[in-house]
Design a protein around this motif. Sequence first.
Motif, PDB file in Angstrom:
ATOM      1  N   SER A 262      49.611  38.667  65.073  1.00 14.41           N
ATOM      2  CA  SER A 262      49.744  37.988  63.784  1.00 14.41           C
ATOM      3  C   SER A 262      48.885  38.643  62.700  1.00 14.41           C
ATOM      4  CB  SER A 262      49.303  36.514  63.900  1.00 14.41           C
ATOM      5  OG  SER A 262      50.167  35.785  64.738  1.00 14.41           O
ATOM      6  N   LEU A 263      49.302  38.432  61.450  1.00 12.71           N
ATOM      7  CA  LEU A 263      48.472  38.747  60.292  1.00 12.71           C
ATOM      8  C   LEU A 263      48.859  37.775  59.172  1.00 12.71           C
ATOM      9  CD1 LEU A 263      46.366  40.353  58.771  1.00 12.71           C
ATOM     10  CD2 LEU A 263      48.100  42.087  58.249  1.00 12.71           C
ATOM     11  N   PRO A 264      48.347  36.521  59.260  1.00  8.77           N
ATOM     12  CA  PRO A 264      48.645  35.562  58.190  1.00  8.77           C
ATOM     13  C   PRO A 264      47.880  35.935  56.920  1.00  8.77           C
ATOM     14  CG  PRO A 264      47.843  34.469  60.196  1.00  8.77           C
ATOM     15  CD  PRO A 264      47.541  35.923  60.326  1.00  8.77           C
ATOM     16  N   VAL A 265      48.563  35.853  55.783  1.00 13.26           N
ATOM     17  CA  VAL A 265      47.929  36.091  54.488  1.00 13.26           C
ATOM     18  C   VAL A 265      48.386  34.978  53.543  1.00 13.26           C
ATOM     19  CG1 VAL A 265      47.673  37.639  52.513  1.00 13.26           C
ATOM     20  CG2 VAL A 265      47.850  38.593  54.822  1.00 13.26           C
ATOM     21  N   ALA A 266      47.433  34.195  53.069  1.00  8.04           N
ATOM     22  CA  ALA A 266      47.729  33.117  52.132  1.00  8.04           C
ATOM     23  C   ALA A 266      47.154  33.477  50.771  1.00  8.04           C
ATOM     24  CB  ALA A 266      47.130  31.807  52.619  1.00  8.04           C
ATOM     25  N   VAL A 267      47.908  33.186  49.712  1.00  5.82           N
ATOM     26  CA  VAL A 267      47.454  33.440  48.346  1.00  5.82           C
ATOM     27  C   VAL A 267      47.533  32.136  47.569  1.00  5.82           C
ATOM     28  CG1 VAL A 267      47.723  34.827  46.260  1.00  5.82           C
ATOM     29  CG2 VAL A 267      48.370  35.788  48.497  1.00  5.82           C
ATOM     30  N   ASN A 268      46.399  31.712  47.014  1.00  5.75           N
ATOM     31  CA  ASN A 268      46.341  30.488  46.226  1.00  5.75           C
ATOM     32  C   ASN A 268      45.766  30.843  44.861  1.00  5.75           C
ATOM     33  OD1 ASN A 268      44.885  27.702  45.396  1.00  5.75           O
ATOM     34  ND2 ASN A 268      46.566  27.289  46.810  1.00  5.75           N
ATOM     35  N   LEU A 269      46.556  30.672  43.831  1.00  5.30           N
ATOM     36  CA  LEU A 269      46.118  31.035  42.486  1.00  5.30           C
ATOM     37  C   LEU A 269      45.415  29.864  41.805  1.00  5.30           C
ATOM     38  CD1 LEU A 269      49.196  33.052  41.139  1.00  5.30           C
ATOM     39  CD2 LEU A 269      47.221  33.871  42.433  1.00  5.30           C
ATOM     40  N   GLN A 270      44.407  30.195  41.015  1.00  3.51           N
ATOM     41  CA  GLN A 270      43.724  29.204  40.188  1.00  3.51           C
ATOM     42  C   GLN A 270      43.841  29.637  38.731  1.00  3.51           C
ATOM     43  OE1 GLN A 270      42.928  26.394  39.271  1.00  3.51           O
ATOM     44  NE2 GLN A 270      41.102  25.882  40.470  1.00  3.51           N
ATOM     45  N   CYS A 271      44.191  28.705  37.869  1.00  3.56           N
ATOM     46  CA  CYS A 271      44.344  29.022  36.456  1.00  3.56           C
ATOM     47  C   CYS A 271      42.992  29.329  35.813  1.00  3.56           C
ATOM     48  CB  CYS A 271      45.027  27.868  35.727  1.00  3.56           C
ATOM     49  SG  CYS A 271      44.006  26.382  35.633  1.00  3.56           S
TER      50      CYS A 271
END
Length: 281
Positions: A262-271
């Motif tokens: 596996s290689l999970p990558v999560a991206v969460n943007l903040q304004c």
Amino acid sequence: MREIQTSVIAQTVARLAEEANYELGSDIQVALGRAKDAEKSPLGREILDSFAENAHRAPELRRPLCQDTGVAVVFLDIGQDVHFTGGDLEAAVVEGVRSGYQKGFLRKSMVAEPFTGRKNTGDNTPPVIHYRLVPGHQVKISLMAKGSGAENMSRLFMLKPADSRDGVIDAAVTTVEEAGGKACPPVIVGIGIGGTAEASMLQAKRSLLRKVGQPSAEAETAALEQEILSRVNRLGIGPLGLGGTVTAMAVHIESLPCHIASLPVAVNLQCHSARHREVLL
């Protein structure tokens, strides 16, 4: 064993909810100033000036920094030598959010029955709560007011291990590019790498609590943060998506070990209005 009354938790959460929505952190204000210095677009600099004025005027006029006062995301880092008395801990956090949003005249954005009735709960509850047990006899409470514009641009990529470092970069850049102006740039790019799908998503969200632009303590990770930041700022999206050289103020990465396949990558943007407050009890 140290005892903490849950009423103290409720009072503290209520105060943090108001402060987060009215007062932009000094680290974010400094980052916006650096963004203006780096921005080459006249319109972009004008927009960044308006952000700075908004941050100055909001607490003075007792007006929220943004009309979208967000989902209240509460992180509780609980010392293992703490004992809570006087009632249920989770109920205290909920009451704190309810009280803070009502007393602060903050917009109530939470709806029940999300895929059918979507009826507003009327008090911005329930919050999203993340618990973590840590050594010691203190409790750290962090409250993030997470607006939907940036949150809706969140992405999870379940990459192949062979995608490696380049795959992480492409995932982050693609997310920002597809978000365009919807996430109210200049953004902070929170990235979680490794663990499992849900663990990487939580790491991405937690990374947004870091002081803006504070690099990772791991040299390899810090270098990756800088490379992604450079790539993102070459997209030309700019402040509010109207073009420019500053699309992101920072990239924050937190990583975990993961499965060999596996290689999970999560991206969460903040304004740009990165609203959060924390306190140590």
